[in-house]
Scaffold this motif. Sequence first.
Motif, short mmCIF file in Angstrom:
data_model
loop_
_atom_site.label_atom_id
_atom_site.label_comp_id
_atom_site.label_asym_id
_atom_site.label_seq_id
_atom_site.Cartn_x
_atom_site.Cartn_y
_atom_site.Cartn_z
N ALA A 198 2.35 9.58 -0.73
CA ALA A 198 1.06 9.96 -1.30
C ALA A 198 1.21 10.96 -2.43
O ALA A 198 0.52 10.88 -3.45
CB ALA A 198 0.16 10.52 -0.21
N ASP A 222 -8.27 7.42 -1.70
CA ASP A 222 -7.48 6.61 -0.77
C ASP A 222 -6.32 7.40 -0.17
O ASP A 222 -5.98 7.24 1.01
CB ASP A 222 -6.91 5.38 -1.48
CG ASP A 222 -7.97 4.37 -1.84
OD1 ASP A 222 -9.07 4.42 -1.26
OD2 ASP A 222 -7.69 3.53 -2.72
N ILE A 223 -5.69 8.23 -0.98
CA ILE A 223 -4.42 8.85 -0.56
C ILE A 223 -4.57 10.33 -0.23
O ILE A 223 -3.56 10.99 0.03
CB ILE A 223 -3.34 8.67 -1.66
CG1 ILE A 223 -3.74 9.40 -2.94
CG2 ILE A 223 -3.10 7.19 -1.94
CD1 ILE A 223 -2.68 9.36 -4.02
N LYS A 266 1.96 1.64 -7.41
CA LYS A 266 1.78 0.90 -6.16
C LYS A 266 0.31 0.88 -5.77
O LYS A 266 -0.47 1.72 -6.19
CB LYS A 266 2.61 1.55 -5.04
CG LYS A 266 4.12 1.44 -5.24
CD LYS A 266 4.87 2.01 -4.06
CE LYS A 266 6.39 1.86 -4.24
NZ LYS A 266 7.13 2.39 -3.07
N GLU A 267 -0.03 -0.11 -4.94
CA GLU A 267 -1.41 -0.23 -4.47
C GLU A 267 -1.72 0.82 -3.42
O GLU A 267 -0.88 1.16 -2.59
CB GLU A 267 -1.65 -1.64 -3.90
CG GLU A 267 -3.06 -1.89 -3.42
CD GLU A 267 -4.08 -1.62 -4.50
OE1 GLU A 267 -4.89 -0.71 -4.31
OE2 GLU A 267 -4.05 -2.31 -5.55
N SER A 268 -2.93 1.38 -3.47
CA SER A 268 -3.32 2.43 -2.53
C SER A 268 -4.27 1.94 -1.44
O SER A 268 -4.43 2.61 -0.42
CB SER A 268 -4.01 3.58 -3.29
OG SER A 268 -5.24 3.15 -3.84
N TYR A 294 -8.73 5.86 -6.10
CA TYR A 294 -7.31 5.91 -5.75
C TYR A 294 -6.98 7.28 -5.14
O TYR A 294 -6.28 7.37 -4.13
CB TYR A 294 -6.47 5.67 -7.00
CG TYR A 294 -5.01 5.34 -6.74
CD1 TYR A 294 -4.53 4.05 -6.91
CD2 TYR A 294 -4.11 6.32 -6.34
CE1 TYR A 294 -3.19 3.75 -6.69
CE2 TYR A 294 -2.77 6.04 -6.11
CZ TYR A 294 -2.33 4.74 -6.29
OH TYR A 294 -1.00 4.46 -6.05
N ARG A 325 -4.76 -1.15 -8.22
CA ARG A 325 -3.70 -1.37 -9.20
C ARG A 325 -4.09 -2.35 -10.32
O ARG A 325 -3.95 -2.02 -11.51
CB ARG A 325 -2.43 -1.84 -8.50
CG ARG A 325 -1.24 -2.04 -9.44
CD ARG A 325 0.00 -2.47 -8.65
NE ARG A 325 1.15 -2.58 -9.53
CZ ARG A 325 1.47 -3.68 -10.21
NH1 ARG A 325 0.71 -4.77 -10.08
NH2 ARG A 325 2.54 -3.70 -10.98
N SER A 385 2.43 9.30 -5.61
CA SER A 385 1.38 8.44 -6.14
C SER A 385 0.29 9.27 -6.80
O SER A 385 -0.27 8.89 -7.84
CB SER A 385 0.77 7.59 -5.03
OG SER A 385 1.74 6.74 -4.48
N SER A 401 0.83 -1.18 0.00
CA SER A 401 0.00 0.00 0.00
C SER A 401 0.86 1.23 0.00
O SER A 401 2.00 1.22 0.44
CB SER A 401 -0.91 0.00 1.24
OG SER A 401 -1.76 -1.14 1.23
N VAL A 402 0.31 2.31 -0.48
CA VAL A 402 1.06 3.55 -0.56
C VAL A 402 1.15 4.17 0.81
O VAL A 402 0.14 4.46 1.43
CB VAL A 402 0.37 4.54 -1.52
CG1 VAL A 402 1.10 5.86 -1.54
CG2 VAL A 402 0.30 3.96 -2.92
#
Length: 427
Positions: A10, A131-132, A191-193, A128, A82, A13, A4-5
Amino acid sequence: MSESVPAPGAKSSLIFVFLVVFIDMLGFGIIMPVLPKLITSITGETISNAAVYAGWLAFAYAAMQFVFGPIVGNLSDRFGRRPVLLGALGGYAIAYSLMGFSTSLLWLFAARIIAGIMGASFSTAYAYIADISPAKKRAQNFGLIGAAFGLGFIIGPAIGGILGEYGTRLPFFGASALAALNLVFGFFMLKESLPPEKRRPFNLARANAIVALKALSGQNKVVIWYATALTVWMTAHVVFPIIFAFYLIAAFGWSELFVGLAFAAVGLGAATVQGFLIRVLVPRIGERNSAILGAISMAVSCVFYVLAGGGQAWLVFIAIPVGALQGLFQPSLNGLMSNAVSDETQGELQGAVASLQSIASITGPPIFTAVFAAFTVAGSAYYLPGAPFGLAGLIALVALAIFLRGYALHCTSDEVEPPPAAKPLMD
């Protein structure tokens, strides 16, 4: 690549997702100036009838987004953002290649269906971002997606117009190559968030727009109003990608190159507003006033397009910068909706919104292209290529009225935190 990020990453990303959407829209923008000529060359029809075919192609694209939007959003909530984003890029590469090789309308429809399924992944890009992003910065960061769209329309149509001078099909192969390149880039860099602890099981019963919207509206009473306003707004906004090229050709006889440059000017305005101006205006005047400004700006610009269609091409260059401010509307609503739901259902929210927007994209193109054909076909009682823009301006004002009602409920609701007050313009 499944990690995860982290918070420190962040920003990088966020930049990468911006690049993902930008390259996707670059490919999409490349084909826009040459699509009218491709359809006329395949069908042998006039520009008026070709616009009607383009409307039904857009219908097929949007219908697939309507069906697959919630499915893709729910898949991203289960497996992460992702893999969904990367899979979409591969599909786009195939779809654009099919359009380049097409020799019949059947080929074109097959390509647009594939692209529509893959296009449902834009909801994942918004998830996404959610998420960040801290809650207070979501509206501004959602604006980056709009900026990516805008920049894609700056460079893409210009490239498409230039390539179109050497062959109508060349831009489609260029778009396919860009999608494939972006897939390779994303495979190694993205990368996965969404961390595993925030994922939830995939539930097919929830993977449709109606069920997802009911689940979201059950949390509070304002999401349905915002989503409805956004759906109506997108009905108006769809007039640009579907009609603009046909309008410029019918009204002024512009070549693919000049059409591409006009699209580039529209993209420049959108990128400026959504990438920079929104970060100044939203904190200062608030999301409500930003949305009002955006809707009124679109309505005014549509009036200019209608008047320009009577032979006053110079009015187009007034309509474009005025209309750029419409880019304030959608990010403001996305930010308000995102803040009104839980972190665990951001993907579901964006998937539902994507499908609701697809309703607008399903109904809008056939309506706008039918209006265009009625006012441009040979023997028409009144030749008015800008007529679809007049209709779009009225629809935008309806969307504004619905939004204002939802905002009033938001401010008085006990179930969600009311929107923060706007900062004064002078501290």
